[in-house]
Design a protein around this motif. Structure first.
Motif, PDB file in Angstrom:
ATOM      1  N   SER A 179     -13.166  -8.557 -25.372  1.00 39.04           N
ATOM      2  CA  SER A 179     -11.765  -8.868 -25.669  1.00 39.04           C
ATOM      3  C   SER A 179     -10.879  -7.691 -25.294  1.00 39.04           C
ATOM      4  CB  SER A 179     -11.613  -9.225 -27.143  1.00 39.04           C
ATOM      5  OG  SER A 179     -12.417 -10.363 -27.420  1.00 39.04           O
ATOM      6  N   VAL A 180      -9.577  -7.900 -25.430  1.00 40.12           N
ATOM      7  CA  VAL A 180      -8.622  -6.883 -24.981  1.00 40.12           C
ATOM      8  C   VAL A 180      -8.847  -5.551 -25.712  1.00 40.12           C
ATOM      9  CG1 VAL A 180      -6.793  -7.615 -26.585  1.00 40.12           C
ATOM     10  CG2 VAL A 180      -6.189  -6.514 -24.392  1.00 40.12           C
ATOM     11  N   CYS A 181      -9.387  -5.611 -26.925  1.00 39.73           N
ATOM     12  CA  CYS A 181      -9.654  -4.385 -27.693  1.00 39.73           C
ATOM     13  C   CYS A 181     -10.621  -3.454 -26.958  1.00 39.73           C
ATOM     14  CB  CYS A 181     -10.220  -4.730 -29.067  1.00 39.73           C
ATOM     15  SG  CYS A 181     -11.516  -5.995 -29.058  1.00 39.73           S
ATOM     16  N   HIS A 182     -11.498  -4.013 -26.143  1.00 39.57           N
ATOM     17  CA  HIS A 182     -12.531  -3.205 -25.495  1.00 39.57           C
ATOM     18  C   HIS A 182     -12.547  -3.253 -23.977  1.00 39.57           C
ATOM     19  CE1 HIS A 182     -14.577  -2.795 -29.455  1.00 39.57           C
ATOM     20  NE2 HIS A 182     -14.825  -1.620 -28.927  1.00 39.57           N
ATOM     21  N   PHE A 183     -11.737  -4.119 -23.377  1.00 39.01           N
ATOM     22  CA  PHE A 183     -11.855  -4.244 -21.926  1.00 39.01           C
ATOM     23  C   PHE A 183     -10.920  -3.279 -21.209  1.00 39.01           C
ATOM     24  CE2 PHE A 183     -11.663  -6.731 -17.808  1.00 39.01           C
ATOM     25  CZ  PHE A 183     -12.861  -6.187 -17.369  1.00 39.01           C
ATOM     26  N   GLU A 184     -11.342  -2.012 -21.228  1.00 34.89           N
ATOM     27  CA  GLU A 184     -10.585  -0.983 -20.521  1.00 34.89           C
ATOM     28  C   GLU A 184     -10.929  -1.054 -19.034  1.00 34.89           C
ATOM     29  OE1 GLU A 184     -11.318   3.041 -21.847  1.00 34.89           O
ATOM     30  OE2 GLU A 184     -10.081   3.826 -20.220  1.00 34.89           O
ATOM     31  N   VAL A 185      -9.916  -1.004 -18.202  1.00 38.29           N
ATOM     32  CA  VAL A 185     -10.114  -1.121 -16.748  1.00 38.29           C
ATOM     33  C   VAL A 185      -9.362  -0.005 -16.035  1.00 38.29           C
ATOM     34  CG1 VAL A 185     -10.405  -3.629 -16.856  1.00 38.29           C
ATOM     35  CG2 VAL A 185      -8.126  -2.667 -16.494  1.00 38.29           C
ATOM     36  N   SER A 186      -9.589   0.082 -14.746  1.00 40.30           N
ATOM     37  CA  SER A 186      -8.872   1.080 -13.951  1.00 40.30           C
ATOM     38  C   SER A 186      -7.401   0.666 -13.819  1.00 40.30           C
ATOM     39  CB  SER A 186      -9.495   1.172 -12.559  1.00 40.30           C
ATOM     40  OG  SER A 186      -9.275  -0.041 -11.862  1.00 40.30           O
ATOM     41  N   GLU A 187      -6.576   1.646 -13.551  1.00 40.63           N
ATOM     42  CA  GLU A 187      -5.146   1.369 -13.366  1.00 40.63           C
ATOM     43  C   GLU A 187      -4.952   0.384 -12.203  1.00 40.63           C
ATOM     44  OE1 GLU A 187      -2.785   4.836 -12.631  1.00 40.63           O
ATOM     45  OE2 GLU A 187      -0.907   3.689 -12.560  1.00 40.63           O
ATOM     46  N   GLU A 188      -5.827   0.549 -11.191  1.00 40.08           N
ATOM     47  CA  GLU A 188      -5.712  -0.301 -10.001  1.00 40.08           C
ATOM     48  C   GLU A 188      -5.982  -1.776 -10.326  1.00 40.08           C
ATOM     49  OE1 GLU A 188      -8.593   0.689  -7.058  1.00 40.08           O
ATOM     50  OE2 GLU A 188      -7.590  -0.482  -5.494  1.00 40.08           O
ATOM     51  N   LEU A 189      -7.082  -2.019 -11.052  1.00 39.34           N
ATOM     52  CA  LEU A 189      -7.393  -3.402 -11.413  1.00 39.34           C
ATOM     53  C   LEU A 189      -6.315  -3.962 -12.344  1.00 39.34           C
ATOM     54  CD1 LEU A 189      -9.304  -5.832 -11.322  1.00 39.34           C
ATOM     55  CD2 LEU A 189     -10.554  -4.838 -13.249  1.00 39.34           C
ATOM     56  N   PHE A 190      -5.860  -3.112 -13.251  1.00 38.44           N
ATOM     57  CA  PHE A 190      -4.798  -3.517 -14.169  1.00 38.44           C
ATOM     58  C   PHE A 190      -3.570  -3.991 -13.387  1.00 38.44           C
ATOM     59  CE2 PHE A 190      -1.096  -2.750 -16.817  1.00 38.44           C
ATOM     60  CZ  PHE A 190      -1.476  -3.236 -18.051  1.00 38.44           C
ATOM     61  N   SER A 191      -3.191  -3.208 -12.389  1.00 41.77           N
ATOM     62  CA  SER A 191      -2.009  -3.554 -11.581  1.00 41.77           C
ATOM     63  C   SER A 191      -2.229  -4.848 -10.811  1.00 41.77           C
ATOM     64  CB  SER A 191      -1.689  -2.454 -10.564  1.00 41.77           C
ATOM     65  OG  SER A 191      -1.631  -1.225 -11.200  1.00 41.77           O
ATOM     66  N   ASP A 192      -3.417  -4.970 -10.214  1.00 38.71           N
ATOM     67  CA  ASP A 192      -3.718  -6.175  -9.435  1.00 38.71           C
ATOM     68  C   ASP A 192      -3.680  -7.434 -10.312  1.00 38.71           C
ATOM     69  OD1 ASP A 192      -4.073  -4.614  -7.250  1.00 38.71           O
ATOM     70  OD2 ASP A 192      -6.269  -4.766  -7.196  1.00 38.71           O
ATOM     71  N   MET A 193      -4.301  -7.342 -11.475  1.00 32.16           N
ATOM     72  CA  MET A 193      -4.413  -8.525 -12.340  1.00 32.16           C
ATOM     73  C   MET A 193      -3.061  -8.880 -12.956  1.00 32.16           C
ATOM     74  SD  MET A 193      -7.510  -9.956 -12.634  1.00 32.16           S
ATOM     75  CE  MET A 193      -8.069 -10.422 -14.259  1.00 32.16           C
TER      76      MET A 193
END
Ligand SMILES: [Zn+2]
Length: 265
Positions: A179-193
């Motif tokens: 869930s969002v509480c634990h799904f830390e991602v790279s800034e790049e993937l964050f921006s893409d999604m």
């Protein structure tokens, strides 16, 4: 719609009663209880030092809740693709008793009674869909890659186009996952999604980037004229809840849960 936790024959699982009442078995397994490892877990993963015979017994137990056996079930062949395929009764046993005839499929669709379709997961988003009128079902594995590629939206398109499902008849369950509480991602993937699916599927906290895959999948469903009232989202996070397998928490040797759906007689 809502999820409940049930226990039958010592098997602990999540299910959506409204989907059951509409005529569909739907089971999202937990770690408990089965034949795997030293303490009798309910694992469906084949790459985590579990024995084939234990996994087969686990299948037998869960399928018996649906009055089915391993020859009446077909397992996806997951490669984080956006591919969903149709399986008829001739696919029974594939991925469980014998190799699948197909190379890859992260989603399965069937309209066969007496054929359970299933996907396996540990953190990825398991999605089960049932057309309550036409009695057509889908099971989809949507990890972040599949979510990025919109496998769920594409599967719904197939249901509408190829099987003439009416979006208003589709009942959709988004199961336990990271869930969002634990799904830390790279800034790049964050921006893409977030560029694809909107700012509200992410949050930034203390300079860290988090994505909400459940919300993203829900949006993919909403885009096809499925209403919020037809969608249920599990509040369980696989990383938070140690009764569930988590790749993030347990690493490569984590077991796998399975999500099953079948049409009741
Ligand atoms: Zn969590």
């Amino acid at each position: 719609m809502h999820f409940i936790k049930e226990e039958k024959n010592q098997i602990v699982y999540y299910t959506v009663p409204e989907i059951s009442e509409a005529g569909f078995y739907n089971i999202f397994t937990t770690k408990f209880h089965g034949h795997s490892f030293e303490d009798g877990q309910l694992n469906f993963g084949t790459n985590c030092n579990d024995s084939e015979s234990a996994i087969l017994e686990n299948y037998k137990d869960v399928l018996s809740l649906m009055k089915l056996t391993p020859k009446d079930a077909v397992k996806s062949k997951q490669t984080h693709s956006d591919i969903t395929i149709f399986a008829d009764s001739s696919y029974g046993g594939e991925g469980i008793l014998k190799e699948q005839r197909f190379q890859e499929a992260d989603g399965l669709i069937t309209n066969e009674k007496n054929l359970a379709i299933l996907i396996f997961f540990a953190d990825c988003v398991p999605v089960l869909i049932a057309d309550k009128k036409k009695k057509i079902i889908a099971a989809i594995h949507s990890g972040w890659k599949g979510t990025y590629k919109n496998i769920v939206g594409k599967a719904v398109c197939q249901l509408i186009t190829d099987f003439h499902c009416n979006p208003e008849d589709l009942l959709c369950a988004i199961g336990p996952c990271i869930s969002v509480c634990h799904f830390e991602v790279s800034e790049e993937l964050f921006s893409d999604m977030t560029a694809l699916y909107g700012e509200d599927i992410g949050k930034i906290e203390d300079g860290k980037y988090y994505l909400d895959l459940k919300k993203t999948v829900k949006k993919q469903l909403l885009q096809h004229n499925i209403q919020s009232s037809q969608i249920v989202i599990s509040d369980q996070c696989t990383v938070c809840n140690s009764d569930l397998y988590s790749y993030r928490r347990e690493g490569e040797k984590a077991g796998r849960m399975a999500a099953f759906i079948a049409i009741k007689e």
